[in-house]
Design a protein around this motif. Structure first.
Motif, PDB file in Angstrom:
ATOM      1  N   THR A 137       1.026  -1.194  -0.016  1.00 58.37           N
ATOM      2  CA  THR A 137      -0.009   0.106  -0.043  1.00 58.37           C
ATOM      3  C   THR A 137       0.808   1.223  -0.092  1.00 58.37           C
ATOM      4  O   THR A 137       1.939   1.429   0.866  1.00 58.37           O
ATOM      5  CB  THR A 137      -0.851  -0.067   1.118  1.00 58.37           C
ATOM      6  N   VAL A 138       0.616   2.188  -0.951  1.00 63.37           N
ATOM      7  CA  VAL A 138       1.441   3.481  -1.034  1.00 63.37           C
ATOM      8  C   VAL A 138       0.272   4.377  -0.658  1.00 63.37           C
ATOM      9  O   VAL A 138      -0.714   4.606  -1.249  1.00 63.37           O
ATOM     10  CB  VAL A 138       1.747   3.642  -2.377  1.00 63.37           C
ATOM     11  N   ILE A 139       0.619   5.331   0.274  1.00 64.03           N
ATOM     12  CA  ILE A 139      -0.300   6.618   0.629  1.00 64.03           C
ATOM     13  C   ILE A 139       0.291   7.735  -0.334  1.00 64.03           C
ATOM     14  O   ILE A 139       1.541   8.120  -0.038  1.00 64.03           O
ATOM     15  CB  ILE A 139      -0.028   6.923   1.986  1.00 64.03           C
ATOM     16  N   LEU A 140      -0.579   8.324  -1.018  1.00 62.34           N
ATOM     17  CA  LEU A 140      -0.346   9.807  -1.758  1.00 62.34           C
ATOM     18  C   LEU A 140      -1.169  10.968  -1.490  1.00 62.34           C
ATOM     19  O   LEU A 140      -2.245  10.478  -1.358  1.00 62.34           O
ATOM     20  CB  LEU A 140      -0.460   9.189  -3.128  1.00 62.34           C
ATOM     21  N   PRO A 141      -0.387  12.003  -1.714  1.00 60.82           N
ATOM     22  CA  PRO A 141      -1.508  13.221  -1.626  1.00 60.82           C
ATOM     23  C   PRO A 141      -2.241  13.548  -2.516  1.00 60.82           C
ATOM     24  O   PRO A 141      -2.084  12.828  -3.753  1.00 60.82           O
ATOM     25  CB  PRO A 141      -0.145  14.318  -1.598  1.00 60.82           C
ATOM     26  N   GLN A 142      -3.497  14.365  -2.450  1.00 58.88           N
ATOM     27  CA  GLN A 142      -4.269  14.493  -3.462  1.00 58.88           C
ATOM     28  C   GLN A 142      -3.546  15.184  -4.453  1.00 58.88           C
ATOM     29  O   GLN A 142      -2.798  16.223  -4.281  1.00 58.88           O
ATOM     30  CB  GLN A 142      -5.561  15.246  -2.818  1.00 58.88           C
ATOM     31  N   SER A 143      -4.015  14.959  -5.773  1.00 60.61           N
ATOM     32  CA  SER A 143      -3.562  15.610  -6.972  1.00 60.61           C
ATOM     33  C   SER A 143      -1.991  15.128  -7.373  1.00 60.61           C
ATOM     34  O   SER A 143      -1.709  15.586  -8.480  1.00 60.61           O
ATOM     35  CB  SER A 143      -3.618  17.331  -7.080  1.00 60.61           C
ATOM     36  N   SER A 144      -1.687  14.136  -6.703  1.00 62.65           N
ATOM     37  CA  SER A 144      -0.240  13.747  -7.031  1.00 62.65           C
ATOM     38  C   SER A 144      -0.494  12.741  -8.044  1.00 62.65           C
ATOM     39  O   SER A 144      -1.436  12.185  -8.546  1.00 62.65           O
ATOM     40  CB  SER A 144       0.344  13.339  -5.933  1.00 62.65           C
ATOM     41  N   SER A 145       0.868  12.182  -8.673  1.00 57.34           N
ATOM     42  CA  SER A 145       0.777  10.965  -9.851  1.00 57.34           C
ATOM     43  C   SER A 145       1.758  10.187  -9.132  1.00 57.34           C
ATOM     44  O   SER A 145       2.707  10.261  -8.596  1.00 57.34           O
ATOM     45  CB  SER A 145       0.989  11.487 -11.119  1.00 57.34           C
ATOM     46  N   ARG A 146       1.481   8.598  -9.577  1.00 54.32           N
ATOM     47  CA  ARG A 146       2.602   7.618  -9.229  1.00 54.32           C
ATOM     48  C   ARG A 146       2.484   6.502 -10.345  1.00 54.32           C
ATOM     49  O   ARG A 146       1.489   5.993 -10.751  1.00 54.32           O
ATOM     50  CB  ARG A 146       2.192   7.222  -7.954  1.00 54.32           C
ATOM     51  N   THR A 147       3.697   6.238 -10.874  1.00 56.62           N
ATOM     52  CA  THR A 147       3.780   5.057 -11.833  1.00 56.62           C
ATOM     53  C   THR A 147       4.141   3.940 -11.248  1.00 56.62           C
ATOM     54  O   THR A 147       5.052   3.838 -10.379  1.00 56.62           O
ATOM     55  CB  THR A 147       4.911   5.556 -12.863  1.00 56.62           C
ATOM     56  N   PHE A 148       3.495   2.631 -11.329  1.00 63.42           N
ATOM     57  CA  PHE A 148       3.824   1.264 -11.087  1.00 63.42           C
ATOM     58  C   PHE A 148       4.273   0.430 -12.220  1.00 63.42           C
ATOM     59  O   PHE A 148       3.779   0.690 -13.285  1.00 63.42           O
ATOM     60  CB  PHE A 148       2.473   0.490 -10.535  1.00 63.42           C
ATOM     61  N   THR A 149       5.386  -0.264 -12.151  1.00 60.30           N
ATOM     62  CA  THR A 149       6.007  -1.127 -12.936  1.00 60.30           C
ATOM     63  C   THR A 149       5.512  -2.582 -12.826  1.00 60.30           C
ATOM     64  O   THR A 149       5.662  -3.009 -11.623  1.00 60.30           O
ATOM     65  CB  THR A 149       7.530  -0.932 -12.817  1.00 60.30           C
ATOM     66  N   ILE A 150       5.194  -3.147 -13.882  1.00 65.93           N
ATOM     67  CA  ILE A 150       4.869  -4.602 -13.619  1.00 65.93           C
ATOM     68  C   ILE A 150       5.761  -5.359 -14.462  1.00 65.93           C
ATOM     69  O   ILE A 150       6.211  -5.061 -15.632  1.00 65.93           O
ATOM     70  CB  ILE A 150       3.625  -4.810 -14.393  1.00 65.93           C
ATOM     71  N   THR A 151       6.570  -6.519 -13.686  1.00 64.35           N
ATOM     72  CA  THR A 151       7.706  -7.226 -14.272  1.00 64.35           C
ATOM     73  C   THR A 151       7.618  -8.742 -13.937  1.00 64.35           C
ATOM     74  O   THR A 151       7.258  -9.008 -12.802  1.00 64.35           O
ATOM     75  CB  THR A 151       8.853  -6.850 -13.547  1.00 64.35           C
ATOM     76  N   PRO A 152       7.427  -9.357 -15.185  1.00 69.10           N
ATOM     77  CA  PRO A 152       7.358 -10.899 -14.833  1.00 69.10           C
ATOM     78  C   PRO A 152       8.829 -11.566 -14.610  1.00 69.10           C
ATOM     79  O   PRO A 152       9.827 -10.982 -14.764  1.00 69.10           O
ATOM     80  CB  PRO A 152       6.756 -11.489 -16.274  1.00 69.10           C
TER      81      PRO A 152
END
Length: 620
Positions: A122-137
């Protein structure tokens, strides 16, 4: 932003730094923790801060007192709903209004086996921010699908939550089959020690695609070879698989970069190691320089430049081919005649006299053997370093003495003699004068010959003679044990040499030698002739004096002499490690005895012996 007007306090506090510092999980799977921070109030009356937080904006169910701290950790932040946070400043009896509100949302990531979503959990982020998640097999697997809030977005390798305004979930599933059912192959890539290959490991690729590998050596290494499917393709820095239609394997091999140090020496000494020495790039190599007896180091040239008459030199951090050359010069010592060991032979058996171990700094121009005692015998090649004779027939025994005279190229001569005991019914005695002593001026020195022996009729006489050094008075030179007072040799010290001759009742005689160093400011060197050895006929034998040392940390010179057994010719009697060919021993084992004398730069000497046993065959 500011907190102002509440309960009578006017407090300026910047809350724009309400940001996430630390995020971690609690035992509950439904809540996380977050740490916030803010700037200090500029109002000097403020005594502390309170943190208000909850699931309703401006209607906070939780209050925390941060006191004077400027950070606060909030636990049990829900993962499925927005969470609201504000800060107030307070003083005695008064409290400011809320700061501008900070709204945070959670993004919870998860994945099936055989791959991962990063960041995970779980990642907690501020309103209006952005975050990229990477999917790796994992290796050998593919992304089967990615779900955002339970809805498929396909087998994407990245997903970005932009302008965050709600809580979300992201999950990924993986499969061993390509999503489009295309044919795939595996390429295995690995690098041996000394470098890398990129990409490395097992790569799953679609049929018909291409893949290029980069091979990079580590510092001070080079590419030795690249092996593709078990076949060398040479030392290449890259390799490409084009239009792939099968699985492959690629291995990168490396080896250290090496340079050559050429080490040599002129006449009169040696350098160790010598020859062409391969050294890894960046490494160092140390060389020892040793003058021969009668010589001194005149200079050591490294890459042609003088370093002076040093006894050792280290070439450090090698980055190219180098050279080192040791030069020596004569210290103008007289020639030294060596007539070989005293021998014992039987009637009728040919005897060999060997003067090959004689030395002269200026070179030897002539040898001459003459008989000085005993029944006369004809000599074969008396003007050569090696000559032979056939001994006479005797009943009990006879002593024959031969003198060797050598002449160097300046006309200077030197002499030495060799005793040959011809045995019949009588056996020759054995002389034992011990080896070396180190004493101080005016001390009582005892010469000890009591270990001398005779196997049959006993020893008839002893005779001690001083052969080198300041003359001393030996009160009883005919005793097995006798004493004298060591002279005062001053600060430099000196070495005295003595010869012990023992005779049996039939006139057979053998000799032994000992040294007495009278030390001053400097200690005598310590001779070490190495371990006794067992060899076989015609073996190449190396004597080893390398463990000899000088306590003064100075240089020492070496001189080897054979003092027992069938005479042999040493490769260089003045070297630290001379060699010779073991003689043939048709009648059984024979014993060769060698004495090593070492002398330091102060003229002090000591001796040690070693024995080489020559077996007739390996069954003895």
């Amino acid at each position: 932003m500011s907190i102002s007007g509440k309960n009578g306090i006017s407090t300026a506090i910047a809350c724009t730094t309400l940001f996430l510092l630390v995020l971690f999980f609690h035992e509950s799977a439904w809540a996380a923790s977050v740490q916030i921070a803010w700037n200090a109030s500029t109002d000097s009356s403020v005594s502390g801060y309170r943190v208000y937080h909850g699931t309703q904006s401006r209607s906070y169910s939780n209050i925390g007192n941060a006191k004077t701290a400027l950070t606060y950790k909030i636990s049990n932040v829900p993962e499925t709903t927005p969470y609201y946070i504000a800060v107030t400043a307070y003083s005695s009896g008064s409290e400011s209004d809320y700061s501008e509100e900070l709204v945070v949302y959670s993004v919870r990531s998860s994945s099936s086996a055989n791959g991962q979503v990063l960041p995970s959990g779980t990642v907690i982020l501020p309103q209006s921010s952005s975050r990229t998640f990477t999917i790796t097999p994992n290796s050998g697997y593919f992304i089967a699908d990615v779900l955002i809030d339970g809805i498929s977005v396909g087998p994407v390798s990245q997903y970005t939550f932009s302008n965050l305004s709600a809580c979300h979930t992201i999950s990924a599933a993986f499969s061993s089959s390509s999503p489009d059912n295309t044919v795939t192959y595996t390429i295995s890539a690995r690098a041996q020690a000394g470098g890398t290959i990129s990409p490395s490991g097992n790569m799953v690729v679609n049929s018909g695609t291409s893949l290029t590998y980069t091979i990079t050596p580590a510092a001070n290494n080079k590419i030795a070879d690249v092996i593709v499917d078990g076949v060398s393709v040479g030392a290449r820095s890259s390799y490409s698989f084009a239009n792939i239609s099968s699985s492959h394997a690629i291995v990168a091999k490396f080896q250290p970069i090496t340079y050559t140090i050429s080490a040599g020496s002129g006449y009169g000494g040696s350098i160790t190691p010598s020859g062409n020495i391969a050294v890894n790039a960046g490494a160092s190599k140390t060389f020892s320089i040793t003058p021969a007896y009668g010589y001194k180091i005149s200079d050591v040239l490294v890459d042609g430049a003088s370093t002076g008459p040093v006894t050792g030199y280290t070439i450090s951090g090698v980055t190219n081919d180098r050279s080192i050359v040791a030069k020596f010069e004569s210290i103008n010592l007289s020639p030294v005649a060596d007539a070989g060991p005293d021998q014992v032979s039987v009637s009728g058996k040919k005897v060999t006299l060997n003067g090959s171990n004689s030395t002269a700094p200026k070179g030897i121009s002539a040898y001459r053997w003459t008989q000085t005692q005993g029944p006369a015998v004809p000599l074969t090649n008396p003007l050569s370093p090696i000559c032979t004779f056939k001994p006479p027939e005797v009943s009990s025994g006879a002593l024959l003495i031969f003198q060797l005279e050598i002449t160097d190229k300046s006309g200077t001569t030197a002499r030495a003699d060799c005793n040959v005991n011809i045995t019949g019914t009588d056996s020759a005695p054995t002389a034992d004068a011990r080896l070396s002593q180190s004493v101080t001026a005016y001390s009582i020195v005892t010469l000890k010959g009591s270990r001398s022996s005779d196997p049959d009729d006993g020893i008839a006489s002893y005779r001690w003679v001083q052969t080198a050094g300041p003359a001393v008075n030996i009160p009883d030179p005919s005793a097995a044990r006798t004493s004298f007072v060591a002279p005062d040799a001053g600060a430099g010290g000196t070495t005295l040499a003595f010869r012990l001759a023992v005779r049996d009742h039939f006139g057979l005689k053998t000799r032994d030698y000992c040294l007495v160093s009278v030390v001053g400011d400097h200690a005598a060197p310590i001779a070490n002739a190495g371990q006794d050895q067992t060899v076989y006929p015609l073996d190449s034998v190396t004597l080893d004096g390398s463990s000899s040392l000088d306590p003064n940390s100075g240089s020492i010179s070496y001189r080897w002499s054979q003092v027992g057994g069938r005479p042999v010719t040493l490769s260089n009697p003045l070297s630290q490690q001379p060699s010779f060919a073991a003689p043939n021993s048709p009648s059984g084992p024979t014993f060769l005895v060698f004495r090593l004398t070492v002398t330091n730069e102060y003229g002090l000497s000591s001796s040690d012996k070693c024995i080489v046993k020559v077996k007739r065959n390996r069954a003895q």
